[in-house]
Design a protein around this motif. Sequence first.
Motif, PDB file in Angstrom:
ATOM      1  N   ALA A 217     -82.531  13.284 -51.168  1.00  0.00           N
ATOM      2  CA  ALA A 217     -82.722  11.896 -51.603  1.00  0.00           C
ATOM      3  C   ALA A 217     -83.340  11.132 -50.446  1.00  0.00           C
ATOM      4  O   ALA A 217     -82.827  11.173 -49.318  1.00  0.00           O
ATOM      5  N   THR A 218     -84.428  10.427 -50.710  1.00  0.00           N
ATOM      6  CA  THR A 218     -85.199   9.805 -49.635  1.00  0.00           C
ATOM      7  C   THR A 218     -85.069   8.295 -49.568  1.00  0.00           C
ATOM      8  O   THR A 218     -85.350   7.690 -48.525  1.00  0.00           O
ATOM      9  N   SER A 219     -84.649   7.653 -50.652  1.00  0.00           N
ATOM     10  CA  SER A 219     -84.598   6.184 -50.670  1.00  0.00           C
ATOM     11  C   SER A 219     -83.567   5.733 -51.690  1.00  0.00           C
ATOM     12  O   SER A 219     -83.325   6.410 -52.701  1.00  0.00           O
ATOM     13  N   ILE A 220     -82.962   4.553 -51.437  1.00  0.00           N
ATOM     14  CA  ILE A 220     -81.929   4.020 -52.329  1.00  0.00           C
ATOM     15  C   ILE A 220     -82.151   2.535 -52.554  1.00  0.00           C
ATOM     16  O   ILE A 220     -82.636   1.814 -51.662  1.00  0.00           O
ATOM     17  N   VAL A 222     -79.996  -0.696 -54.856  1.00  0.00           N
ATOM     18  CA  VAL A 222     -78.898  -1.080 -55.747  1.00  0.00           C
ATOM     19  C   VAL A 222     -79.291  -2.359 -56.469  1.00  0.00           C
ATOM     20  O   VAL A 222     -79.623  -3.362 -55.837  1.00  0.00           O
ATOM     21  N   ASP A 223     -79.271  -2.300 -57.794  1.00  0.00           N
ATOM     22  CA  ASP A 223     -79.655  -3.436 -58.624  1.00  0.00           C
ATOM     23  C   ASP A 223     -78.494  -3.761 -59.557  1.00  0.00           C
ATOM     24  O   ASP A 223     -78.167  -2.964 -60.437  1.00  0.00           O
ATOM     25  N   GLY A 224     -77.862  -4.930 -59.365  1.00  0.00           N
ATOM     26  CA  GLY A 224     -76.672  -5.250 -60.142  1.00  0.00           C
ATOM     27  C   GLY A 224     -75.581  -4.249 -59.832  1.00  0.00           C
ATOM     28  O   GLY A 224     -75.174  -4.086 -58.687  1.00  0.00           O
ATOM     29  N   THR A 225     -75.125  -3.541 -60.853  1.00  0.00           N
ATOM     30  CA  THR A 225     -74.099  -2.515 -60.642  1.00  0.00           C
ATOM     31  C   THR A 225     -74.669  -1.105 -60.750  1.00  0.00           C
ATOM     32  O   THR A 225     -73.920  -0.134 -60.844  1.00  0.00           O
ATOM     33  N   ASP A 226     -75.992  -0.993 -60.720  1.00  0.00           N
ATOM     34  CA  ASP A 226     -76.641   0.308 -60.851  1.00  0.00           C
ATOM     35  C   ASP A 226     -77.200   0.783 -59.511  1.00  0.00           C
ATOM     36  O   ASP A 226     -77.837   0.022 -58.787  1.00  0.00           O
ATOM     37  N   ILE A 227     -76.975   2.068 -59.232  1.00  0.00           N
ATOM     38  CA  ILE A 227     -77.425   2.679 -57.984  1.00  0.00           C
ATOM     39  C   ILE A 227     -78.605   3.606 -58.304  1.00  0.00           C
ATOM     40  O   ILE A 227     -78.454   4.590 -59.034  1.00  0.00           O
ATOM     41  N   TYR A 228     -79.773   3.259 -57.761  1.00  0.00           N
ATOM     42  CA  TYR A 228     -80.979   4.060 -57.966  1.00  0.00           C
ATOM     43  C   TYR A 228     -81.317   4.802 -56.671  1.00  0.00           C
ATOM     44  O   TYR A 228     -81.167   4.268 -55.572  1.00  0.00           O
ATOM     45  N   ALA A 229     -81.805   6.013 -56.817  1.00  0.00           N
ATOM     46  CA  ALA A 229     -82.297   6.778 -55.668  1.00  0.00           C
ATOM     47  C   ALA A 229     -83.492   7.592 -56.118  1.00  0.00           C
ATOM     48  O   ALA A 229     -83.617   7.943 -57.301  1.00  0.00           O
ATOM     49  N   CYS A 230     -84.373   7.870 -55.187  1.00  0.00           N
ATOM     50  CA  CYS A 230     -85.479   8.770 -55.489  1.00  0.00           C
ATOM     51  C   CYS A 230     -85.489   9.883 -54.454  1.00  0.00           C
ATOM     52  O   CYS A 230     -84.854   9.783 -53.400  1.00  0.00           O
ATOM     53  N   GLY A 231     -86.225  10.950 -54.770  1.00  0.00           N
ATOM     54  CA  GLY A 231     -86.275  12.051 -53.835  1.00  0.00           C
ATOM     55  C   GLY A 231     -87.024  13.236 -54.385  1.00  0.00           C
ATOM     56  O   GLY A 231     -87.937  13.099 -55.211  1.00  0.00           O
ATOM     57  N   ILE A 232     -86.607  14.410 -53.918  1.00  0.00           N
ATOM     58  CA  ILE A 232     -87.318  15.647 -54.199  1.00  0.00           C
ATOM     59  C   ILE A 232     -86.324  16.703 -54.700  1.00  0.00           C
ATOM     60  O   ILE A 232     -85.215  16.814 -54.169  1.00  0.00           O
ATOM     61  N   VAL A 233     -86.732  17.462 -55.705  1.00  0.00           N
ATOM     62  CA  VAL A 233     -85.974  18.632 -56.151  1.00  0.00           C
ATOM     63  C   VAL A 233     -86.925  19.806 -56.273  1.00  0.00           C
ATOM     64  O   VAL A 233     -88.146  19.640 -56.355  1.00  0.00           O
ATOM     65  N   ASP A 234     -86.351  20.974 -56.262  1.00  0.00           N
ATOM     66  CA  ASP A 234     -87.150  22.195 -56.330  1.00  0.00           C
ATOM     67  C   ASP A 234     -87.339  22.598 -57.782  1.00  0.00           C
ATOM     68  O   ASP A 234     -86.378  22.895 -58.489  1.00  0.00           O
ATOM     69  N   LYS A 235     -88.616  22.611 -58.234  1.00  0.00           N
ATOM     70  CA  LYS A 235     -88.941  23.111 -59.569  1.00  0.00           C
ATOM     71  C   LYS A 235     -90.008  24.194 -59.440  1.00  0.00           C
ATOM     72  O   LYS A 235     -91.010  24.195 -60.156  1.00  0.00           O
ATOM     73  N   GLY A 236     -89.794  25.084 -58.495  1.00  0.00           N
ATOM     74  CA  GLY A 236     -90.828  26.044 -58.141  1.00  0.00           C
ATOM     75  C   GLY A 236     -91.635  25.472 -56.994  1.00  0.00           C
ATOM     76  O   GLY A 236     -91.801  26.096 -55.947  1.00  0.00           O
ATOM     77  N   LEU A 237     -92.150  24.265 -57.171  1.00  0.00           N
ATOM     78  CA  LEU A 237     -92.718  23.461 -56.106  1.00  0.00           C
ATOM     79  C   LEU A 237     -91.900  22.174 -56.029  1.00  0.00           C
ATOM     80  O   LEU A 237     -91.228  21.806 -57.004  1.00  0.00           O
ATOM     81  N   PRO A 238     -91.947  21.492 -54.886  1.00  0.00           N
ATOM     82  CA  PRO A 238     -91.210  20.217 -54.810  1.00  0.00           C
ATOM     83  C   PRO A 238     -91.694  19.245 -55.877  1.00  0.00           C
ATOM     84  O   PRO A 238     -92.904  19.060 -56.074  1.00  0.00           O
ATOM     85  N   ALA A 239     -90.741  18.619 -56.573  1.00  0.00           N
ATOM     86  CA  ALA A 239     -91.050  17.661 -57.638  1.00  0.00           C
ATOM     87  C   ALA A 239     -90.346  16.345 -57.350  1.00  0.00           C
ATOM     88  O   ALA A 239     -89.248  16.305 -56.787  1.00  0.00           O
ATOM     89  N   VAL A 492     -79.506  10.995 -42.833  1.00  0.00           N
ATOM     90  CA  VAL A 492     -79.607   9.796 -43.662  1.00  0.00           C
ATOM     91  C   VAL A 492     -81.040   9.289 -43.565  1.00  0.00           C
ATOM     92  O   VAL A 492     -81.546   9.055 -42.463  1.00  0.00           O
ATOM     93  N   PHE A 493     -81.703   9.145 -44.720  1.00  0.00           N
ATOM     94  CA  PHE A 493     -83.069   8.647 -44.746  1.00  0.00           C
ATOM     95  C   PHE A 493     -83.161   7.157 -45.056  1.00  0.00           C
ATOM     96  O   PHE A 493     -84.106   6.488 -44.635  1.00  0.00           O
ATOM     97  N   SER A 494     -82.194   6.647 -45.829  1.00  0.00           N
ATOM     98  CA  SER A 494     -82.326   5.268 -46.314  1.00  0.00           C
ATOM     99  C   SER A 494     -80.943   4.673 -46.518  1.00  0.00           C
ATOM    100  O   SER A 494     -79.997   5.378 -46.913  1.00  0.00           O
ATOM    101  N   ILE A 495     -80.813   3.362 -46.238  1.00  0.00           N
ATOM    102  CA  ILE A 495     -79.551   2.660 -46.458  1.00  0.00           C
ATOM    103  C   ILE A 495     -79.819   1.378 -47.236  1.00  0.00           C
ATOM    104  O   ILE A 495     -80.928   0.845 -47.257  1.00  0.00           O
ATOM    105  N   PHE A 496     -78.755   0.899 -47.878  1.00  0.00           N
ATOM    106  CA  PHE A 496     -78.827  -0.345 -48.661  1.00  0.00           C
ATOM    107  C   PHE A 496     -77.447  -0.988 -48.606  1.00  0.00           C
ATOM    108  O   PHE A 496     -76.431  -0.301 -48.755  1.00  0.00           O
ATOM    109  N   ILE A 497     -77.409  -2.295 -48.392  1.00  0.00           N
ATOM    110  CA  ILE A 497     -76.143  -3.023 -48.346  1.00  0.00           C
ATOM    111  C   ILE A 497     -76.081  -3.944 -49.556  1.00  0.00           C
ATOM    112  O   ILE A 497     -77.008  -4.683 -49.846  1.00  0.00           O
ATOM    113  N   LYS A 498     -74.955  -3.894 -50.291  1.00  0.00           N
ATOM    114  CA  LYS A 498     -74.819  -4.708 -51.505  1.00  0.00           C
ATOM    115  C   LYS A 498     -73.398  -5.245 -51.584  1.00  0.00           C
ATOM    116  O   LYS A 498     -72.440  -4.464 -51.575  1.00  0.00           O
TER     117      LYS A 498
END
Length: 498
Positions: A217-220, A222-239, A492-498
């Motif tokens: 997970a590379t970035s986070i 928080v919007d309202g009560t929802d926690i969003y993150a993005c990143g990379i997973v292995d699907k044969g190649l990084p996706a 740790v790549f990314s932090i967010f305070i809420k």
Amino acid sequence: MVISCGKDEEQTPVAGGPKMNSFSPLSGSVGTEIWITGQNFGATKADNIVKIGSTTAPITSASTTEIFVTVPEGATTGKVSVTVDGKTITGGTFTVLEETEKAGITLNKSTFDLFSLDSETITVTLTGNVSAEDIVWSSDDESVVIVDENGMITGVSEGSTLVTAFINEEVSTNCIVNVSHSVFAVGYEEINGIPVAKVWKNGVATNLTDGSSFGAATSIYVDGTDIYACGIVDKGLPAAVVWKNGDILYELTDGSKYANAQSINIYNGDVYVIGNEELGVDNISNATIWKNGDSFATLTDGLNVNERSSGEDIFVNETGIYAVGYEESELHINGTPKLWENSTQINLTDEAFHGRAYSVYAVGSDVYAAGYEENENGIWVAKYWENGEVTSLSDGLQNAEAQSIFVLGNDVYAAGSYYDGQGELQQAVVWKNGTPTNQAAMGSGASSVYVDGGDVYVGGLISEGELSKATVWKNGEAMNLELTEGAGSSVVFSIFIK
């Protein structure tokens, strides 16, 4: 309402004695006042004796034509009688009702303390003829606390407010709810040699991937009560993927071509992600923005279509969509730093030397970017740009880069690292308005900074032998992060305070 005694219940008055016309009400619980009307009653309370069955009722007032009494403790259903000077008149039956408990509501606490996005259910105690279904719950400030129909309160953001349990105008109560902010971080931890994407909330870890294949997970955000993150997973190649509250929300790419997601930002409910996606030829990839799971923009100036570009960070506000990264060329194979405003590319340097931009922050239309640029001696100089004007953060005597930028009021914070050479981490650092503060000992690195009030939070790593350890610092002190015993490196790549 006055209700007369039934004639079949009346007793013939004794000559010269009292006569009862009526009494009201005909029923009631202990404490109920009874109004008796008639003639020849004693003029004072002491001149009369009133009974309900065999129990004497206390008289509250009396005259020759009316008497007021109160149903006493111990009274049972029976006929009402009045005795004056030894002469008694007996009327109808008064029914003594079982006393009904007064409706009421109490809470198990008068004050609740929560972290944001934590929940707790308020326990209520009810008396009288009311039920939990009768309660209407409300929060005075839903930007701080929300409450559902079952009394479960959830902290939304730092602050204090009242939560009220309402049944009617006479039956309600409330409590104070104090919410402290939560510290969120994302990155990865190697378990059995495989990187596992993780999110930490107040130090407690949750896995985003199951460890069967690579994930990070590379970035986070928080919007309202929802926690969003993005990143990379292995699907044969990084996706590239997006998680929401621990579950995959968007699969941005299918794994047929190399891709990654580097940064996420939420604005007006829309989910923006920036990263890279391979074009499909010669391993060339382009900086890409996705919006709500769909490709939104490919960031290139059209001059180097056969060269690689990388999107590193995105920030969205009412004035536009701002992104930063770098673009490679034949002259600079490591790239030169770029800023994109609403997909229009802006060069942050004259491209005489290579460099990269890693982070962007916007306050209104004022845009700040952070990264580094190589100097004439081949040393990386940590820099930030404010509306295109550059400020050097390091002295150019050793390699340094700024990985993250945050602006609060008139203060500009940047976090990054000094290096021994161009690859060996030396020390994590935070610059405030250009003045550096080291975050840890040698062998540390900083990747993210977030400022809340007077507190400065930094995410990154500390080297421990051959391994790295995911770390969040608060005002220079390392916080506790839950890590798996015996695990490998973590970051740790990314932090967010809420």
